[in-house]
Design an enzyme around this catalytic site. Structure first.
Site, PDB file in Angstrom:
ATOM      1  N   HIS A 143      43.738  53.409 -34.906  1.00 12.69           N
ATOM      2  CA  HIS A 143      43.261  54.293 -35.978  1.00 12.69           C
ATOM      3  C   HIS A 143      43.860  53.871 -37.320  1.00 12.69           C
ATOM      4  O   HIS A 143      44.928  54.338 -37.716  1.00 12.69           O
ATOM      5  CB  HIS A 143      43.668  55.722 -35.635  1.00 12.69           C
ATOM      6  CG  HIS A 143      42.954  56.767 -36.426  1.00 12.69           C
ATOM      7  ND1 HIS A 143      42.566  57.970 -35.885  1.00 12.69           N
ATOM      8  CD2 HIS A 143      42.553  56.820 -37.720  1.00 12.69           C
ATOM      9  CE1 HIS A 143      41.982  58.699 -36.810  1.00 12.69           C
ATOM     10  NE2 HIS A 143      41.958  58.006 -37.932  1.00 12.69           N
TER      11      HIS A 143
ATOM     12  N   LEU B 223      41.344  50.830 -43.565  1.00 13.08           N
ATOM     13  CA  LEU B 223      41.584  49.662 -44.407  1.00 13.08           C
ATOM     14  C   LEU B 223      40.796  49.712 -45.712  1.00 13.08           C
ATOM     15  O   LEU B 223      40.965  48.837 -46.568  1.00 13.08           O
ATOM     16  CB  LEU B 223      41.262  48.376 -43.639  1.00 13.08           C
ATOM     17  CG  LEU B 223      42.165  48.114 -42.423  1.00 13.08           C
ATOM     18  CD1 LEU B 223      41.782  46.814 -41.729  1.00 13.08           C
ATOM     19  CD2 LEU B 223      43.633  48.099 -42.815  1.00 13.08           C
TER      20      LEU B 223
ATOM     21  N   ASP C 261      35.313  59.490 -37.731  1.00 15.86           N
ATOM     22  CA  ASP C 261      36.595  60.022 -38.196  1.00 15.86           C
ATOM     23  C   ASP C 261      36.608  60.301 -39.687  1.00 15.86           C
ATOM     24  O   ASP C 261      36.098  59.523 -40.485  1.00 15.86           O
ATOM     25  CB  ASP C 261      37.732  59.058 -37.862  1.00 15.86           C
ATOM     26  CG  ASP C 261      39.069  59.602 -38.306  1.00 15.86           C
ATOM     27  OD1 ASP C 261      39.511  60.604 -37.729  1.00 15.86           O
ATOM     28  OD2 ASP C 261      39.648  59.066 -39.268  1.00 15.86           O
TER      29      ASP C 261
ATOM     30  N   HIS D 228      37.105  63.076 -34.066  1.00 13.97           N
ATOM     31  CA  HIS D 228      37.932  63.829 -35.004  1.00 13.97           C
ATOM     32  C   HIS D 228      37.652  65.306 -34.721  1.00 13.97           C
ATOM     33  O   HIS D 228      36.658  65.855 -35.193  1.00 13.97           O
ATOM     34  CB  HIS D 228      37.560  63.463 -36.441  1.00 13.97           C
ATOM     35  CG  HIS D 228      38.297  64.211 -37.503  1.00 13.97           C
ATOM     36  ND1 HIS D 228      39.065  63.580 -38.457  1.00 13.97           N
ATOM     37  CD2 HIS D 228      38.383  65.536 -37.786  1.00 13.97           C
ATOM     38  CE1 HIS D 228      39.587  64.481 -39.266  1.00 13.97           C
ATOM     39  NE2 HIS D 228      39.178  65.686 -38.875  1.00 13.97           N
TER      40      HIS D 228
ATOM     41  N   ASN E  24      45.123  65.347 -42.699  1.00 18.37           N
ATOM     42  CA  ASN E  24      44.125  65.969 -41.820  1.00 18.37           C
ATOM     43  C   ASN E  24      44.110  65.239 -40.490  1.00 18.37           C
ATOM     44  O   ASN E  24      43.814  64.035 -40.456  1.00 18.37           O
ATOM     45  CB  ASN E  24      42.747  65.892 -42.482  1.00 18.37           C
ATOM     46  CG  ASN E  24      41.681  66.630 -41.707  1.00 18.37           C
ATOM     47  OD1 ASN E  24      41.891  67.079 -40.595  1.00 18.37           O
ATOM     48  ND2 ASN E  24      40.497  66.741 -42.295  1.00 18.37           N
TER      49      ASN E  24
ATOM     50  N   ASP F  59      46.817  56.406 -38.066  1.00 22.23           N
ATOM     51  CA  ASP F  59      45.935  57.042 -39.049  1.00 22.23           C
ATOM     52  C   ASP F  59      46.352  56.639 -40.459  1.00 22.23           C
ATOM     53  O   ASP F  59      46.346  57.454 -41.380  1.00 22.23           O
ATOM     54  CB  ASP F  59      45.922  58.566 -38.891  1.00 22.23           C
ATOM     55  CG  ASP F  59      44.745  59.224 -39.613  1.00 22.23           C
ATOM     56  OD1 ASP F  59      43.881  58.497 -40.137  1.00 22.23           O
ATOM     57  OD2 ASP F  59      44.698  60.472 -39.666  1.00 22.23           O
TER      58      ASP F  59
ATOM     59  N   HIS G 145      45.925  55.894 -50.326  1.00 21.77           N
ATOM     60  CA  HIS G 145      45.211  56.537 -51.438  1.00 21.77           C
ATOM     61  C   HIS G 145      45.801  56.086 -52.760  1.00 21.77           C
ATOM     62  O   HIS G 145      47.014  55.847 -52.865  1.00 21.77           O
ATOM     63  CB  HIS G 145      45.324  58.064 -51.359  1.00 21.77           C
ATOM     64  CG  HIS G 145      44.488  58.684 -50.289  1.00 21.77           C
ATOM     65  ND1 HIS G 145      43.114  58.659 -50.299  1.00 21.77           N
ATOM     66  CD2 HIS G 145      44.834  59.354 -49.155  1.00 21.77           C
ATOM     67  CE1 HIS G 145      42.651  59.281 -49.222  1.00 21.77           C
ATOM     68  NE2 HIS G 145      43.678  59.705 -48.512  1.00 21.77           N
TER      69      HIS G 145
END
Length: 432
Positions: free
Chosen positions: A53, A56, A147, A174, A274, A301, A305
């Site tokens: 998970h 990229l 997801d 998800h 999340n 995950d 950002h």
């Protein structure tokens, strides 16, 4: 060039020399010689980690991460394979996009980049994407996920589970009922959210979807994988399903093994993720579930950002945290230091089982003669301070900034070639 990894504790057990040549493990023994010798006295040798998970961001958000920078972060974290999630722009819902991701991964050459195909077109949850075409493409997609969004329509989820069966695919869900998790919800619903005045969503939003989907998996006799399990109730549902022989697997993120919703008291958006950080009771249940095998794998995950997407009031900030470069340290603190897993257990949850779930050939194998040399060398006695500016990722949104984590990746070998040496990306000169 042949390499001997000398005196490493294989899976944390007895020390041995491991000879790597022509991309495979050529010999395991003592007193071995090669063109190059890497002193591994006191270090632990594990199969390369496999992440089920990873976000990229390419194509579409190359300002936050690229396949090249994400691959570098993965190698530094001890990973030799990652699954690139489909919520890119454009969405990876067709053969053209998944093959683009696959080709860029091969060009980066640091890890095996395995594209994840979307379950539904444009992640809209209305019509199935062309799953078979993605499976037959050069990328050989075997994991399908929307997801970032839940496949909330039961009929569509059933069709997806049926459709992936002929090519041994798996649907990675998800789990989050959108009717129970309001669009403005930003954290775990509980005492902390009430005190802070933040709109939360309850754990049952996750648990109810998992309960539905394990029943659908049983009905279709297909493979289901549950992404980023976060609550004690979810562990209970998974344990129930597994005792009944349902073909379900699940993953937990490092941050859900260590962090709780109490960290939200400062309204720092770095902790917005999340599914949300939950209570200490949930954390303990997740650790126990990972230890006893109810939860099969650790998956990062990894969600990079840009600062301008994360630096907002808590309710408006983007969801997500970095994870690739800190995963080992967090697992070492949450699971190894507590005695819940030994290093062989870490290998099982971070390499063997993830490779099996994703059907990734050449990954997650034993450290034995003839096996592909995808390996990670770990210093179990190290202590590393997390410095965001030193991360290989283009983003800096790590919740572990300034924290000291135990254990460190010393070297990573991908198909017999060192990608990381002495804790840094291996240059051509360092490999020589």
């Amino acid at each position: 060039m042949s390499i001997v990894i000398r005196g490493a504790k294989v899976l944390g057990g007895a020390a041995a020399d491991v000879l790597v040549a022509d991309g495979v493990i050529a010999e395991v023994g003592s007193g071995l010689t090669a063109d190059r010798v890497i002193d591994a006295d006191g270090l632990v040798l594990l199969p390369g980690f496999v992440d089920l998970h990873t976000h990229l961001r390419e194509p579409g958000r190359e300002d936050t991460e690229t396949i090249a920078t994400g691959s570098a972060a993965a190698a530094l974290g001890g990973f030799t394979a990652v699954h690139a999630m489909a919520n890119t722009d454009p969405v990876a819902d067709n053969a053209e996009i998944v093959e683009q991701v696959w080709r860029l991964g091969r060009e980066a050459g640091l890890v095996d980049v395995r594209p994840v195909g979307a379950v539904s077109r444009r992640l809209a949850g209305e019509h199935l994407a062309d799953l078979a075409t993605m499976a037959r493409s050069a990328a050989s997609v075997r994991v399908f996920s929307d997801d970032g969004k839940c496949v909330h329509d039961a009929r569509l989820m059933r069709r997806a589970l049926e459709y992936v069966k002929p090519f041994d695919g798996v649907v990675a869900q998800h789990a989050q009922d959108p009717r129970l998790a309001d669009g403005a919800a930003c954290c775990h619903e509980g005492e902390v959210s009430g005190r802070l005045g933040l709109l939360g969503w309850p754990a049952v939003a996750e648990e109810s979807v998992i309960a539905r989907d394990v029943m659908l998996a049983a009905h279709t006799r297909s493979r289901l994988h549950v992404c980023h399990v976060s609550s004690a109730g979810s562990v209970d549902v998974l344990r129930w399903a597994k005792t009944r022989g349902v073909d379900v697997t699940a993953e937990v993120t490092p941050h859900h093994l260590l962090l709780t919703c109490d960290l939200l008291t400062g309204y720092d958006p770095v902790y917005k993720v999340n599914p949300p950080l939950r209570t200490d009771e949930d954390v303990q249940a997740l650790r126990e579930g990972l230890a006893d095998g109810t939860i099969d794998a650790v998956a990062t995950d990894h969600a990079p950002h840009a600062t301008h997407d994360k630096d907002h009031a808590f309710g408006e900030a983007a969801f997500g945290m970095l994870g690739l470069e800190t995963a080992l340290g967090v697992v070492a603190e949450a699971m190894v230091a507590t005695g819940l897993l030994d290093w062989a257990g870490v290998a099982d949850r971070m390499s063997v089982r993830p490779a099996r779930i994703g059907r990734v050939a050449g990954q997650g194998g034993s450290i034995a003669v003839g096996e592909p040399a995808n390996l990670t060398l770990v210093d179990p006695a190290a202590a590393v301070v997390v410095e965001p500016a030193r991360l290989a990722s283009l983003s800096r949104n790590t919740p572990f900034a300034g924290r000291t984590l135990p254990a460190a990746v010393v070297a990573t070998f991908f198909r017999g070639e060192p990608t990381v040496l002495h804790g840094a990306l291996a240059t051509a000169e360092a490999k020589a």
